[in-house]
Design a protein around this motif. Structure first.
Motif, PDB file in Angstrom:
ATOM      1  N   ASP A 123      59.456 103.002  94.467  1.00 50.50           N
ATOM      2  CA  ASP A 123      60.117 104.255  94.126  1.00 50.50           C
ATOM      3  C   ASP A 123      59.133 105.428  93.688  1.00 50.50           C
ATOM      4  O   ASP A 123      59.369 106.706  94.062  1.00 50.50           O
ATOM      5  CB  ASP A 123      60.985 103.921  93.078  1.00 50.50           C
ATOM      6  N   THR A 233      70.263 107.246  92.100  1.00 49.26           N
ATOM      7  CA  THR A 233      68.903 106.894  92.157  1.00 49.26           C
ATOM      8  C   THR A 233      68.416 107.657  90.931  1.00 49.26           C
ATOM      9  O   THR A 233      68.573 108.909  90.821  1.00 49.26           O
ATOM     10  CB  THR A 233      68.270 107.140  93.393  1.00 49.26           C
ATOM     11  N   TYR A 375      65.100 105.350 101.291  1.00 49.73           N
ATOM     12  CA  TYR A 375      65.401 105.485  99.847  1.00 49.73           C
ATOM     13  C   TYR A 375      66.789 104.811  99.574  1.00 49.73           C
ATOM     14  O   TYR A 375      67.727 104.660 100.169  1.00 49.73           O
ATOM     15  CB  TYR A 375      65.488 107.087  99.433  1.00 49.73           C
ATOM     16  N   GLY A 376      66.682 104.076  98.490  1.00 53.69           N
ATOM     17  CA  GLY A 376      67.886 103.389  97.928  1.00 53.69           C
ATOM     18  C   GLY A 376      67.614 101.900  97.718  1.00 53.69           C
ATOM     19  O   GLY A 376      68.160 101.398  96.944  1.00 53.69           O
ATOM     20  N   VAL A 379      65.542 100.722  94.839  1.00 56.00           N
ATOM     21  CA  VAL A 379      66.472 101.093  93.639  1.00 56.00           C
ATOM     22  C   VAL A 379      67.469 100.009  93.458  1.00 56.00           C
ATOM     23  O   VAL A 379      67.816  99.588  92.105  1.00 56.00           O
ATOM     24  CB  VAL A 379      66.631 102.376  93.953  1.00 56.00           C
TER      25      VAL A 379
END
Length: 634
Positions: A123, A233, A375-376, A379
């Motif tokens: 991240d 996020t 991304y994601g 998380v």
């Protein structure tokens, strides 16, 4: 003192800390509007623009923020503080206090917590690249001819950001809160302006629109969840940064300011998309009613993303420091950049590794839309680990009933798993990167922890009992010389190897011998009144126990100054520190060992490149004697 009872009771103090929290805690989630709606309706799996899909997505965003951020983190998990500190390391420490748990269960919880912490480094790479790139892409909206400059400008800003880290943020940190307040006010104003043009989007708060969208468009809704998750996020940062600002400040800042203004901006983007479907190219910057205002908005967005990136980078430094203290990471140099704030640290090695990784990511993915594919997933996996560890805490420590704890687990795991599974399809499109990075960090952390345990077991097995050694001195021992000899030892009940080597080579023993043992507790900080404990033994021997929390600065000379109150005063110029300097010998492949050969090689490399104990514990180098020995791990 817990975060709930932190000394911010008066209204002015609460407002001040809530404002400061905006500059650190909410940076990541506060910059999500730059790319979330753009990715949903114009990304790799775009939805068709119509009333049902827009209201459905806006409803999903609202309830994702409500359930995951407001309910799960702000109202429940932030209550799980470790003496005021939050974050996955604190949550793991609390979960490991479970009474009567089997060693296998404790190992599983520890592994989960460390894997979740390792994912944070993924991240820390993706967030600066994604957010700054999304902000600079606003230049394309201002003037399409500026598109070739997006990547160079992004890389330049990121380089400046990471180079600046060595100076710390104490000088400019006071500006973060007001700047982020301006950012959120801008989000709300832009959202309100567009909602006034299309007020029907306010219906999206009704959960019926989310449920109808999910059941009527199951395949599309599943793909859309992978983009909707971008809106939450940074939600885990609310818990990770709790120790700096307190639970009340974070809760009030979220509910009174951040949440309503943030969601108002999403509503405004939805209204704009309904009014002009072509706005899906970049709905955030196209919300501005005038072309003249877009350049200031790009500048403000860039400042906001830099602040968000700063918070993530500082979090990586803090996590590395905690991992060192807890024995999951070899000693590496840490620089304290503020004399007043203990949390202001700079870790050069981590800083430059992050910069290199961020630049590779920016140049490799080249756009925020491509980065959204990566991304994601890390998380959401971290959020699911938080839920599992929190279940252990609410059941074992808070004594929730089984039905209540099970309801907590099932409800939040179902939500977390829905987001995680929707992101699994991103793995081939770039989601592999944060997972690979997190797995690599996990291997490093777990290898170091296992190697340290095997090394200490080996040293303990070969150690002579201290009481027997002291008793033998009564029958005539080596020549005693003036001064104090301090021997750092991991086993306070045994004779340190360095002491035996000193006797073997120099044939002398100091008149006063201190065996110094350092413990790191699973609490953030230890008060000076509880820092040291002294035991006087026969024949001029003393045992000195020094305790640190996982956020304390390890400073042994300062700790030794506290010993005067316990009858053990030190004169540093008459004190010599003896340290064992082991050399790890890798076992042959054919020889059986509890550590795989490749892990032995990795551990040996990490061991050789670790900073010496003198620098880590701030021991004066001119008072140190190092005595080496070869050790073969079994």
């Amino acid at each position: 003192m817990t975060a709930e009872s932190a000394p911010h009771d008066d209204k002015s103090g609460l407002a001040a800390t809530a404002l400061a929290a905006m500059g650190v805690v909410f940076g990541d989630i506060g910059t999500s509007p730059l790319y979330t709606m753009k990715e949903v309706f114009g990304g790799h799996h775009p939805l068709a623009v119509n009333v049902d899909s827009v209201l459905g997505i806006l409803s999903l965003v609202f309830w994702a923020l409500t359930i995951t951020v407001s309910l799960k983190y702000v109202l429940v998990i932030t209550r799980a503080d470790n003496k005021g500190e939050g974050g996955i390391m604190a949550l793991t420490a609390l979960a490991l206090r479970t009474a009567n748990a089997s060693p296998r269960v404790l190992w599983a919880m520890s592994a989960l917590g460390i894997f979740g912490a390792a994912l944070f480094y993924g991240d820390a790479v993706i967030t600066p690249a994604m957010s700054v790139l999304a902000a600079i892409e606003g230049l394309e909206v201002v003037a399409p001819s500026l598109e070739p400059y997006v990547l160079p400008v992004t890389v330049a800003i990121l380089i400046v950001l990471f180079v600046f880290q060595r100076h710390g943020t104490a000088a400019v940190g006071a500006l973060f809160g007001p700047l982020m307040l301006l950012w959120f006010a801008t989000l709300g104003a832009l959202g309100l302006w567009n909602v006034m043009q299309h007020p029907s989007v306010l219906l999206a708060i009704n959960p019926w629109y989310a449920l109808r969208f999910v059941f009527e468009h199951r395949g599309l809704a599943f793909l859309a969840l992978g983009s909707v998750v971008l809106a939450i996020t940074g939600g885990e940062a609310l818990y990770a940064d709790m120790g700096h600002f307190g639970r009340r400040s974070i809760k009030w800042a979220w509910f009174a300011c951040v949440f309503p203004l943030l969601y108002l901006n999403y509503l405004g983007q939805g209204a704009l998309i309904l009014a002009d479907p072509a706005a899906v190219d970049n709905p955030f910057f196209l919300m501005v009613p005038s072309d003249l205002l877009r350049i200031p908005l790009v500048v403000l967005a860039t400042v906001a993303t830099v602040i968000a990136s700063q918070a993530v980078i500082s979090g990586a430094f803090s996590l590395t420091s905690q991992a060192m203290q807890l024995g999951y990471c070899p000693r590496i140099r840490v620089k304290f950049t503020s004399e007043r704030e203990k949390g202001q640290i700079y870790v050069p090695n981590i800083n430059w590794l992050l910069l290199a990784a961020v630049i590779v990511v920016v140049l490799g993915f080249r756009s925020s839309s491509n980065l959204a594919s990566a991304y994601g997933i890390a998380v959401t996996l971290t959020m699911m680990i938080d839920t599992i560890l929190a279940f252990v805490v609410v059941r074992a420590l808070w004594q929730w009933s089984w039905p209540r704890a099970a309801l907590f687990l099932v409800f939040f795991v179902v939500v977390d798993f829905a987001f995680f599974s929707a992101n699994v399809i991103k793995i081939l499109d770039g989601g592999w990167f944060p997972l690979a990075l997190g797995l690599s960090v996990f291997i490093l952390l777990s290898t170091w922890k296992l190697g340290r345990r095997l090394l200490y077991e080996k040293l303990a097995h070969d150690t002579i009992p201290l009481d027997a050694f002291i008793a033998s001195l009564a029958t005539g021992g080596p020549h005693r010389v003036d001064g104090t000899g301090v021997f750092l030892t991991a086993n306070p009940d045994g004779v340190p190897r360095a002491l035996l080597h000193n006797l073997y080579h120099n044939k002398v023993l100091h008149r006063r011998v201190v065996l110094l043992h350092v413990d790191v507790d699973d609490v953030p900080r230890v008060a000076d009144s509880e820092r040291v404990r002294v035991e006087e033994l026969p024949a001029g021997f003393h045992r000195l126990f020094v305790r640190y929390g996982f956020k304390d600065e390890a400073d042994l000379p300062r700790a030794m100054d506290l010993c005067a109150a316990h009858g053990l005063a030190f004169e540093m110029m008459e004190t010599s520190f003896f340290l064992g300097r082991e050399t790890i010998v890798t076992m042959p492949i054919a020889k059986r060992s509890r550590m795989a050969h490749w892990r032995q090689v990795l551990y040996t490399w990490m061991f050789r490149n670790a900073d010496p104990a003198t620098a880590f514990f701030k021991i004066p180098p001119n008072r140190v004697v190092e005595l080496g020995a070869q050790v073969e791990l079994s």
